[in-house]
Design a protein around this motif. Structure first.
Motif, PDB file in Angstrom:
ATOM      1  N   LEU A 139       0.830  -1.210   0.000  1.00 42.36           N
ATOM      2  CA  LEU A 139       0.000   0.000   0.000  1.00 42.36           C
ATOM      3  C   LEU A 139       0.863   1.257   0.000  1.00 42.36           C
ATOM      4  O   LEU A 139       0.468   2.298  -0.520  1.00 42.36           O
ATOM      5  N   LEU A 140       2.057   1.156   0.590  1.00 44.03           N
ATOM      6  CA  LEU A 140       2.924   2.337   0.657  1.00 44.03           C
ATOM      7  C   LEU A 140       3.927   2.393  -0.497  1.00 44.03           C
ATOM      8  O   LEU A 140       4.486   3.446  -0.773  1.00 44.03           O
ATOM      9  N   PRO A 152       2.259   3.305  -4.733  1.00 48.92           N
ATOM     10  CA  PRO A 152       2.093   4.669  -5.241  1.00 48.92           C
ATOM     11  C   PRO A 152       3.305   5.162  -6.041  1.00 48.92           C
ATOM     12  O   PRO A 152       3.151   5.943  -6.975  1.00 48.92           O
ATOM     13  N   ALA A 153       4.502   4.697  -5.683  1.00 57.25           N
ATOM     14  CA  ALA A 153       5.692   5.151  -6.417  1.00 57.25           C
ATOM     15  C   ALA A 153       5.639   4.654  -7.856  1.00 57.25           C
ATOM     16  O   ALA A 153       5.941   5.397  -8.805  1.00 57.25           O
ATOM     17  N   PHE A 193       2.935   3.857  -9.390  1.00 55.59           N
ATOM     18  CA  PHE A 193       1.789   4.549  -9.983  1.00 55.59           C
ATOM     19  C   PHE A 193       2.213   5.916 -10.519  1.00 55.59           C
ATOM     20  O   PHE A 193       1.952   6.255 -11.679  1.00 55.59           O
ATOM     21  N   VAL A 194       2.922   6.669  -9.671  1.00 57.81           N
ATOM     22  CA  VAL A 194       3.392   7.997 -10.082  1.00 57.81           C
ATOM     23  C   VAL A 194       4.310   7.869 -11.298  1.00 57.81           C
ATOM     24  O   VAL A 194       4.161   8.587 -12.291  1.00 57.81           O
ATOM     25  N   MET A 226       3.473   9.412 -14.971  1.00 54.57           N
ATOM     26  CA  MET A 226       4.370  10.427 -15.542  1.00 54.57           C
ATOM     27  C   MET A 226       4.940   9.967 -16.883  1.00 54.57           C
ATOM     28  O   MET A 226       5.048  10.743 -17.835  1.00 54.57           O
ATOM     29  N   PHE A 245       8.951  14.820 -18.127  1.00 50.21           N
ATOM     30  CA  PHE A 245       9.287  14.477 -16.741  1.00 50.21           C
ATOM     31  C   PHE A 245      10.592  13.683 -16.696  1.00 50.21           C
ATOM     32  O   PHE A 245      11.471  13.950 -15.902  1.00 50.21           O
ATOM     33  N   GLY A 288      14.045  16.660 -18.919  1.00 57.19           N
ATOM     34  CA  GLY A 288      13.565  15.650 -17.978  1.00 57.19           C
ATOM     35  C   GLY A 288      14.711  14.864 -17.356  1.00 57.19           C
ATOM     36  O   GLY A 288      15.839  14.926 -17.818  1.00 57.19           O
ATOM     37  N   SER A 289      14.400  14.117 -16.307  1.00 56.28           N
ATOM     38  CA  SER A 289      15.441  13.367 -15.600  1.00 56.28           C
ATOM     39  C   SER A 289      15.142  11.874 -15.606  1.00 56.28           C
ATOM     40  O   SER A 289      14.258  11.417 -14.885  1.00 56.28           O
ATOM     41  N   LEU A 316      15.274  10.237 -12.209  1.00 53.90           N
ATOM     42  CA  LEU A 316      14.100  10.400 -11.350  1.00 53.90           C
ATOM     43  C   LEU A 316      13.189   9.181 -11.463  1.00 53.90           C
ATOM     44  O   LEU A 316      12.670   8.668 -10.462  1.00 53.90           O
ATOM     45  N   LEU A 350      11.970   6.502  -8.526  1.00 55.71           N
ATOM     46  CA  LEU A 350      10.569   6.140  -8.278  1.00 55.71           C
ATOM     47  C   LEU A 350      10.376   4.635  -8.461  1.00 55.71           C
ATOM     48  O   LEU A 350       9.727   3.968  -7.655  1.00 55.71           O
ATOM     49  N   PHE A 366      11.999   2.742  -5.597  1.00 61.12           N
ATOM     50  CA  PHE A 366      11.328   2.973  -4.312  1.00 61.12           C
ATOM     51  C   PHE A 366      10.142   2.022  -4.190  1.00 61.12           C
ATOM     52  O   PHE A 366       9.775   1.604  -3.092  1.00 61.12           O
TER      53      PHE A 366
END
Lengths: 217, 595
Positions: free
Chosen positions: B226-227, B230-231, B233-234, B238, B249, B266-267, B270, B274, B277
């Motif tokens: 659950l935690l 989201p990474a 997902f983001v 993006m 992005f 963009g990176s 990054l 994500l 993570f």
């Protein structure tokens, strides 16, 4: 120290049915617990977006995005929406059906006003000369506000369900839990928006200040 | 006269949580298709996961055929090879392992093991499965669109993932990202259910520290998911924006075939942050349920209580926490501040401590146990050995200085397949052999099971041990073929051929297992109600397989932990969790009688 106590229980030594009252989070209604875990998930989602924004901002070629003044009005709508929901919830506890109905209607209407304002802000930015989708500040604005709006839309589905169940003679006992959860969700999304707005979109350089403090910019 | 005071051992206090009204299906469709019963949903999840897992298995054969016998198969070209490795990895990690452990075992076991009638939100649980199925369908559709599925590698690193030189950069990558987004939405619905059910719907007497470790593993893994999701997902959203809307992005200013693309600024790093993570906790999202299940299998089939129960729980929680601060060890070669490398190497090595505690406790559980070499036990022991092997190579790769030369070699492939491929899958097999009688009322065929076990166990080592050696030789991963390279000796090609043959044999054994699962539903030996003489609640239902509502009229009351095996003085070598202290039969044998 309930968690510590729980985790140090010597379960092999103590046969017998020791059914202690549920405490802490577990004592809440199931839907409330689920909503809190969902808050945690959504918090991580937006936190990562803010970190990604900050990480990108730290690059030298960062061009700040436009900051439409309309967002201040939208923020006021969302604050109003949250207050109206709180009013509805307080009225629910008092058993004041008329106020509940008014509060819910105002809360929903102001939330829709916020969404309409956000769409207007997107159009304003889209029609600006400085608009460039490759500018990360602009792209982040669209992405983050769209995700926030989607979460609010999800909330409005739940709000619609409460309104549907409570149509006609409003039976408060049937919608009490729904109002409580909607109110909590509205407050949560307001806090998320205030953080997003305050750090990223209000044009006061708060995130930049944090980056400078951390020596990243 | 019986003691009815609240201090008596058998005293049953009134229920804290009211027994909720259970959803009852009204038609065949709502009973078997759009079912809200967690057991049916579990079977739906598992069947879908195994079906798409079978696709990934076939993909691995194709990949191995190419690596073992390059240029022998005209139907595999370089582009298809990349698509094959990408989809193999993605399906195995997300759509098979995650879905099977949490959606499959989670759904089946959580309500039964904690003594609940069902999940707390059955409707949301049903939606969770159907969204997962939709995610799988979208993934499968990507096989058939023009350009085929994405070939960006399972990590989907930009910029290459969406550049036209990468296979599947048209619709393939879009469908992949859409499928992942759907998967995450579906999982979140299921995950909230699992967590709340464990926290709130436990039956009377089932304190958190009386829960079987299987539930602890699934519970903590769900919180991690659950935690962590989201990474992903983001990152997926993006990248979708970059691909469809032309945002930047992750896309830097870049030339493609000599032409300047509109992207800029963009990176790509990054995205890597994500992705990992999410990606590293994902390892533990798969591993923690496996840790929990294997603990229960070892205890039940060694007729001995689990060694160090509390420490096992703490280790699960600590591993879960630490898994969020190690992600950048996947990125040593991406370039980072050396102090970051030091930090992430340190946290990575610290994870070895709670993990080692678990391994020692498993071994100590076996120590002087009454070990029954049943199929679940064989798989559990095989897991310990394999996990230690895979874990130790993880210590190599966790160190920056060792990782850099080994990065992107076959050594890495061997490491992660041992530790998060073979090891958890061995647990899944053990768990299926263990719980199959509960689900179907019949035993899996033992002869086929032993064939399956030995070929899978030995075969896995035949595949992955030589692969470590290939890694040391510097053979890179992800290469379509080595070609005319003189830096690798002939033995590299020979080993690759050998690995391919081993992989095909192991693959065949999985088909035998699949046949066994289907065949035994009708022709398997009928199982007695509690064939393994287990203590946990799922085996104590009034009828087996458990019916809708799980426990008949009355929910069970729990009086003890789940590991009362071979208790001195007790007549039987196991005491189910719902047996009150006064009802425990005492042994007549003076040797086992209590002092």
């Amino acid at each position: 120290m309930t968690v510590f106590k729980t985790l140090t229980e010597k379960s092999w030594q103590t046969p017998g049915s020791r059914d202690k009252p549920l405490t802490g989070v577990a004592a809440l209604p199931a839907a409330t617990i689920a909503l809190r875990f969902f808050f945690a998930t959504v918090t991580v989602l937006f936190m990562l977006l803010i970190i990604a924004y900050g990480a990108r901002m730290a690059y030298e070629d960062w061009i700040p995005g436009p900051e439409p003044k309309l967002l201040w009005l939208n923020t006021a709508f969302l604050i109003g929406s949250s207050l109206a929901m709180q009013w509805a919830w307080s009225a629910t506890r008092r058993g004041d059906v008329d106020s509940v109905r008014q509060g819910l209607l105002a809360g929903g209407a102001l939330a829709y006003a916020f969404l309409a304002g956000q769409v207007l802000a997107w159009r304003q930015i889209g029609s600006m000369e400085a608009f460039a989708i490759t500018n990360p500040a602009i792209a982040f604005f669209y992405l983050i506000t769209a995700l926030h709006a989607l979460h609010l839309l999800g909330g409005l589905v739940a709000w619609g369900r409460v309104m549907w169940i409570g149509r006609g003679q409003m039976d408060l006992s049937a919608i009490r839990r729904g109002i409580e959860l909607c109110t909590a969700y509205w407050h949560f999304l307001l806090i998320v928006w205030l953080v997003l707005f305050g750090l990223l979109f209000s044009g006061n350089g708060n995130l930049e200040f944090i980056l400078v403090l951390c020596g990243l910019r | 006269m019986a003691d009815a005071s609240p201090t008596a051992d058998d005293y049953v206090p009134p229920a804290e949580v009211e027994d909720v009204e259970l959803y009852h299906p009204k038609s065949w469709i709502t009973k078997w298709v759009f079912s809200q019963d967690a057991k049916i949903i579990a079977i739906q999840y598992s069947s879908t996961a195994l079906a798409i897992g079978l696709v990934a298995l076939v993909l691995s054969w194709l990949m191995r055929l190419q690596l073992g016998f390059p240029e022998a198969f005209d139907f595999i070209d370089a582009e298809q090879y990349y698509q094959i490795i990408t989809l193999h990895g993605m399906i195995m990690v997300i759509y098979l392992l995650t879905a099977l452990f949490l959606g499959g075992f989670g759904n089946y076991l959580i309500p039964l093991m904690v003594g609940a009638r069902d999940m707390v939100f059955p409707y949301v649980n049903m939606l969770s499965f159907w969204i997962y199925l939709l995610a799988v369908v979208v993934l499968v559709v990507s096989f058939f669109v023009p350009g085929g599925p994405t070939g960006a590698g399972w990590t989907l690193y930009p910029p290459q993932a969406i550049l036209s030189g990468t296979p599947g950069s048209g619709s393939g990558i879009i469908l992949m990202l859409a499928s992942l987004i759907l998967f995450i939405i579906g999982f979140t619905m299921g995950g909230l259910n699992y967590v709340v059910t464990v926290l709130q719907a436990r039956t009377r007497g089932m304190t958190l520290m009386r829960m079987p470790l299987t539930i602890w593993g699934i519970f903590v893994a769900t919180i991690l998911a659950l935690l962590a999701f989201p990474a992903l997902f983001v990152g997926a959203v993006m990248m979708m924006f970059d691909r469809i809307l032309g945002t930047s992005f992750f896309m830097p200013a870049i030339l493609e075939f000599g032409e300047q693309l509109q992207y800029g600024g963009g990176s790509p790093i990054l995205f890597q942050h994500l992705f990992w993570f999410f990606g590293h906790p994902e390892v533990y999202i798969v591993a923690l349920p496996a840790f929990g299940i294997v603990s229960d299998l070892l205890s039940i089939h060694a007729r001995k209580n689990i060694f160090g129960y509390r420490m096992m729980v703490w280790a699960i929680v600590i591993i879960g926490g630490l898994s969020f601060v190690v992600w950048a060890h996947h990125m040593y070669v991406s370039g980072m501040n050396p102090y970051f490398g030091f930090f992430f190497a340190t946290t990575t090595l610290i994870i070895a401590v709670p993990t080692a505690i678990k391994v020692y406790n498993w071994v100590l559980t076996l120590w002087q146990g009454n070990i029954q070499l049943t199929l679940p036990m064989l798989f559990a022991i095989a897991f310990i050995v394999t996990f230690v092997n895979g874990g130790i190579t993880g210590l190599f790769l966790g160190n920056v200085i060792v990782d850099v030369p080994l990065s992107d070699t076959m050594f890495v492939v061997a490491h992660f397949h041992m530790v998060m491929g073979v090891a958890p899958i061995l647990v899944i097999f053990g768990a299926i052999y263990h719980w199959y009688p509960l689900i179907t009322g019949r035993m899996l065929n033992s002869a086929m099971g032993h064939f399956h076990f030995w070929i899978t166990f030995i075969g896995s080592y035949a595949i992955y041990f030589p692969m470590h050696y290939l890694g040391f030789m510097g053979v890179p991963r992800r290469y379509f073929e080595l070609g005319e390279t003189e830096i690798y000796s002939q033995s590299a090609a020979d080993l690759n051929a050998f690995i391919t043959i081993a992989a095909l044999v192991v693959g065949f054994a999985q088909l035998v297992f699949l046949f066994n699962m289907i065949w035994s539903v009708w022709y398997g030996r009928k199982s007695e109600p509690n064939p393994w003489r287990a203590t946990s609640l799922e085996w104590q239902t009034p009828v087996m397989p458990p019916e809708h509502g799980n426990f008949g009229d009355e929910l069970p009351v729990v009086y003890r932990w789940a590991y009362d095996f071979s208790v001195p003085g007790a007549a039987d070598d196991f005491i189910p969790q719902n047996v009150p202290p006064s009802a425990v039969a005492v042994s007549d044998d003076p040797e086992t009688a209590p002092a």
